[in-house]
Design a protein around this motif. Structure first.
Motif, PDB file in Angstrom:
ATOM      1  N   UNK A   1       1.925   4.915 -11.953  1.00 50.41           N
ATOM      2  CA  UNK A   1       0.866   3.925 -12.078  1.00 50.41           C
ATOM      3  C   UNK A   1       0.966   2.907 -10.946  1.00 50.41           C
ATOM      4  N   UNK A   2      -0.179   2.433 -10.479  1.00 52.58           N
ATOM      5  CA  UNK A   2      -0.219   1.473  -9.372  1.00 52.58           C
ATOM      6  C   UNK A   2       0.581   0.211  -9.679  1.00 52.58           C
ATOM      7  N   UNK A   3       0.580  -0.205 -10.943  1.00 49.00           N
ATOM      8  CA  UNK A   3       1.287  -1.430 -11.326  1.00 49.00           C
ATOM      9  C   UNK A   3       2.805  -1.277 -11.274  1.00 49.00           C
ATOM     10  N   UNK A   4       3.281  -0.050 -11.110  1.00 51.42           N
ATOM     11  CA  UNK A   4       4.732   0.154 -11.045  1.00 51.42           C
ATOM     12  C   UNK A   4       5.330  -0.485  -9.794  1.00 51.42           C
ATOM     13  N   UNK A   5       4.548  -0.591  -8.735  1.00 50.00           N
ATOM     14  CA  UNK A   5       5.073  -1.165  -7.489  1.00 50.00           C
ATOM     15  C   UNK A   5       5.374  -2.651  -7.635  1.00 50.00           C
ATOM     16  N   UNK A   6       4.410  -3.485  -8.065  1.00 49.32           N
ATOM     17  CA  UNK A   6       4.772  -4.901  -8.267  1.00 49.32           C
ATOM     18  C   UNK A   6       5.793  -5.094  -9.382  1.00 49.32           C
ATOM     19  N   UNK A   7       5.773  -4.226 -10.384  1.00 53.03           N
ATOM     20  CA  UNK A   7       6.719  -4.358 -11.494  1.00 53.03           C
ATOM     21  C   UNK A   7       8.155  -4.159 -11.012  1.00 53.03           C
TER      22      UNK A   7
ATOM     23  N   UNK B   1      -0.472   0.688   7.838  1.00 49.52           N
ATOM     24  CA  UNK B   1      -1.477   1.687   7.471  1.00 49.52           C
ATOM     25  C   UNK B   1      -1.272   2.259   6.070  1.00 49.52           C
ATOM     26  N   UNK B   2      -0.160   1.949   5.461  1.00 49.19           N
ATOM     27  CA  UNK B   2       0.142   2.481   4.124  1.00 49.19           C
ATOM     28  C   UNK B   2      -0.357   1.531   3.045  1.00 49.19           C
ATOM     29  N   UNK B   3      -1.084   2.066   2.083  1.00 50.48           N
ATOM     30  CA  UNK B   3      -1.583   1.254   0.967  1.00 50.48           C
ATOM     31  C   UNK B   3      -0.705   1.473  -0.266  1.00 50.48           C
ATOM     32  N   UNK B   4      -0.740   0.505  -1.144  1.00 45.29           N
ATOM     33  CA  UNK B   4       0.023   0.651  -2.389  1.00 45.29           C
ATOM     34  C   UNK B   4      -0.533   1.803  -3.220  1.00 45.29           C
ATOM     35  N   UNK B   5      -1.837   2.030  -3.132  1.00 48.76           N
ATOM     36  CA  UNK B   5      -2.426   3.148  -3.872  1.00 48.76           C
ATOM     37  C   UNK B   5      -1.877   4.476  -3.353  1.00 48.76           C
ATOM     38  N   UNK B   6      -1.760   4.606  -2.031  1.00 47.96           N
ATOM     39  CA  UNK B   6      -1.218   5.840  -1.456  1.00 47.96           C
ATOM     40  C   UNK B   6       0.229   6.045  -1.892  1.00 47.96           C
ATOM     41  N   UNK B   7       0.982   4.973  -1.956  1.00 44.66           N
ATOM     42  CA  UNK B   7       2.380   5.060  -2.378  1.00 44.66           C
ATOM     43  C   UNK B   7       2.480   5.484  -3.842  1.00 44.66           C
ATOM     44  N   UNK B   8       1.642   4.872  -4.687  1.00 44.21           N
ATOM     45  CA  UNK B   8       1.665   5.202  -6.115  1.00 44.21           C
ATOM     46  C   UNK B   8       1.248   6.650  -6.344  1.00 44.21           C
TER      47      UNK B   8
END
Length: 239
Positions: free
Chosen positions: A60-66, A47-54
């Motif tokens: 920034x959203x791109x920090x997660x894949x980075x 249920x958790x999205x990367x946007x919610x985490x960022x």
């Protein structure tokens, strides 16, 4: 003469920037890990999205894949981070006790084993009743119900070594073989008597009529922990 001075200053500035850059990256990574433990614990992995985490981390959203390759990588890294945090609270006492057991080389007296067990349990209790452990508990509870690789990370790095040390003390007190089923049962039962103050915190407070667990309440719990350890292996106190 001024130009070399400017060049030297420029080089120093660039070097300083290079030294500071890892600090900023580390701070971003730390914010993501802290947010991940909280958000994953509240809503679960699916249920958790990367946007919610960022957004929770304020990055920034791109920090997660980075930093982590994606949501799954962040989830596993959060488990490792959580294990490291908990270990930093309990490993000092745990390894101190382990060293004492090994130093005694089978000759540790029961009375001392009881004292060491009380010390270990009080150390863990202090962590369980702290407010900072609330998001940790939610994350771990989800992994208890549906274990993934994250559970293996937390269990292997924190739970297993801690249970091993407690189990060795329990075996000495009961006069039984380390690793026997009965010793392991008594060990997890003792741990459960502490975990309840975090995992069932609302029920504990309601049952006892406490608004929170402060110094006074913690003293009361310490007294009961002492009673539990004193009863271990005594006539009428053994399962």
């Amino acid at each position: 003469m001024a130009e070399p001075s400017i060049q030297r200053k420029s080089r120093r500035t660039q070097a300083g920037s290079r030294r500071r850059a890892p600090d900023r990256r580390d701070a971003t990574r730390e914010r993501l890990l802290t947010a991940a433990i909280d958000v994953f614990g509240r809503y679960g992995f699916d249920a958790t999205t990367t946007r919610a985490l960022a957004e929770a981390a304020g990055v920034n959203l791109q920090a997660i894949p980075y930093h982590f390759g994606g949501k799954e990588g962040l989830y596993i890294a959060a488990a490792d981070h959580l294990a490291q945090i908990i270990s930093s609270h309990v490993s000092g006492r745990r390894e101190q006790i382990r060293a004492r057991i090994e130093q005694a080389d089978g000759g540790l007296e029961v009375a001392e084993a009881r004292q060491l067990l009380v010390q270990m349990m009080r150390t863990m209790l202090g962590l369980f009743v702290s407010r900072q452990s609330e998001p940790w508990a939610r994350f771990i509870l989800r992994e208890q119900m549906e274990p993934t690789e994250a559970f293996e990370r937390i269990y292997g790095r924190v739970m297993k070594p801690t249970l091993e040390v407690i189990g060795r003390l329990v075996a000495i007190i009961l006069g039984e073989e380390v690793g026997s089923e009965h010793v392991r049962l008594r060990t997890v039962t003792l741990l459960g008597s502490l975990v309840v103050f975090r995992m069932a915190n609302a029920a504990v407070l309601a049952q006892l009529g406490w608004e929170s667990i402060g110094p006074r309440e913690l003293d009361r719990i310490h007294a009961v922990v002492d009673e539990l350890v004193s009863a271990l292996g005594q006539p009428g106190g053994r399962a």
